[in-house]
Motif scaffolding. Structure first.
Motif, PDB file in Angstrom:
ATOM      1  N   ARG A  14      -6.347  -1.992   0.933  1.00 50.96           N
ATOM      2  CA  ARG A  14      -7.276  -0.869   0.781  1.00 50.96           C
ATOM      3  C   ARG A  14      -8.618  -1.177   1.440  1.00 50.96           C
ATOM      4  O   ARG A  14      -9.188  -0.322   2.119  1.00 50.96           O
ATOM      5  CB  ARG A  14      -7.476  -0.552  -0.699  1.00 50.96           C
ATOM      6  CG  ARG A  14      -6.296   0.147  -1.326  1.00 50.96           C
ATOM      7  CD  ARG A  14      -6.524   0.378  -2.790  1.00 50.96           C
ATOM      8  NE  ARG A  14      -5.428   1.139  -3.380  1.00 50.96           N
ATOM      9  CZ  ARG A  14      -5.191   1.197  -4.674  1.00 50.96           C
ATOM     10  NH1 ARG A  14      -5.972   0.542  -5.537  1.00 50.96           N
ATOM     11  NH2 ARG A  14      -4.179   1.912  -5.127  1.00 50.96           N
TER      12      ARG A  14
ATOM     13  N   SER B   1       0.603   3.581  -3.205  1.00 47.58           N
ATOM     14  CA  SER B   1      -0.212   4.772  -2.951  1.00 47.58           C
ATOM     15  C   SER B   1       0.600   5.988  -2.530  1.00 47.58           C
ATOM     16  O   SER B   1       0.314   7.101  -2.959  1.00 47.58           O
ATOM     17  CB  SER B   1      -1.258   4.476  -1.878  1.00 47.58           C
ATOM     18  OG  SER B   1      -2.107   3.447  -2.310  1.00 47.58           O
TER      19      SER B   1
ATOM     20  N   LEU C 126       0.823  -1.207   0.000  1.00 51.39           N
ATOM     21  CA  LEU C 126       0.000   0.000   0.000  1.00 51.39           C
ATOM     22  C   LEU C 126       0.858   1.258   0.000  1.00 51.39           C
ATOM     23  O   LEU C 126       0.598   2.206  -0.747  1.00 51.39           O
ATOM     24  CB  LEU C 126      -0.937  -0.006   1.216  1.00 51.39           C
ATOM     25  CG  LEU C 126      -1.921   1.153   1.314  1.00 51.39           C
ATOM     26  CD1 LEU C 126      -2.950   1.075   0.189  1.00 51.39           C
ATOM     27  CD2 LEU C 126      -2.621   1.137   2.652  1.00 51.39           C
TER      28      LEU C 126
ATOM     29  N   LEU D 263      -2.708  -5.321  -2.371  1.00 51.21           N
ATOM     30  CA  LEU D 263      -3.149  -3.926  -2.404  1.00 51.21           C
ATOM     31  C   LEU D 263      -4.658  -3.839  -2.230  1.00 51.21           C
ATOM     32  O   LEU D 263      -5.163  -2.996  -1.485  1.00 51.21           O
ATOM     33  CB  LEU D 263      -2.712  -3.256  -3.714  1.00 51.21           C
ATOM     34  CG  LEU D 263      -3.045  -1.784  -3.864  1.00 51.21           C
ATOM     35  CD1 LEU D 263      -2.343  -0.956  -2.798  1.00 51.21           C
ATOM     36  CD2 LEU D 263      -2.643  -1.296  -5.250  1.00 51.21           C
TER      37      LEU D 263
END
Length: 173
Positions: free
Chosen positions: A148, A120, A116, A144
């Motif tokens: 999330r 991100s 992540l 991922l």
């Protein structure tokens, strides 16, 4: 002094208006210029041209004022300003949300957190993240997705539920 400077005033005003493009600001500039001319008359060269000296003072004052306006921004009276311009959004909620996200990130498993953060926060592509972590791209995408989903769930549930929920076990048949 008066015989030399007084006939220059209309020309000074015209030049100041052309430089500043504002009548009241130009009048203020001419007044400042004349004050400086009077206070420093003794400093001018007696063999020099008084007209050139006065226009040089006006020009330098105008340039300084234009630079100052560029740094500070234009002058707007309080009465002419919309009340919404004075209001600012409170920052407390943003900070609380930021703290909640950071805390929720700490509850994620290391493999999900690292994926992540790489994708991100560090804005790596899936392929780059897979290369960094030495795992297949499909694994990056699934971790991922789980990270999330779990992060959103933790933020939705709040801090009370997070503290009691350690690792979540699922029953698979």
């Amino acid at each position: 002094m008066m015989a030399l400077v007084e006939p220059l005033i209309p020309s000074l005003r015209r030049y100041a208006r052309s430089l500043l493009r504002d009548q009241s600001a130009a009048d203020d500039l001419v007044q400042d210029c004349l004050e400086r001319v009077i206070s420093r008359w003794h400093q001018r060269r007696t063999d020099g041209n008084a007209r050139t000296w006065v226009f040089t003072i006006l020009h330098n004052l105008a340039i300084n004022r234009l630079k100052q306006t560029a740094r500070r921004g234009g002058h707007v009276t309080v009465e002419d300003t919309d009340e919404a311009a004075f209001a600012t959004a409170p920052a407390q909620e943003h900070r609380l949300h930021h703290q909640a996200v950071v805390e929720a990130l700490s509850w994620l498993p290391e493999d999900q957190r690292s994926v992540l953060l790489l994708v991100s926060v560090e804005e790596l592509s899936y392929a780059e993240a897979a290369s960094v972590l030495d795992i297949p791209i499909g694994t990056v995408m699934s971790r991922l997705s789980r990270a999330r989903h779990r992060l959103a769930q933790m933020l939705e549930d709040g801090p009370v539920r997070q503290a009691t929920a350690g690792t979540i076990l699922r029953r698979v048949k």
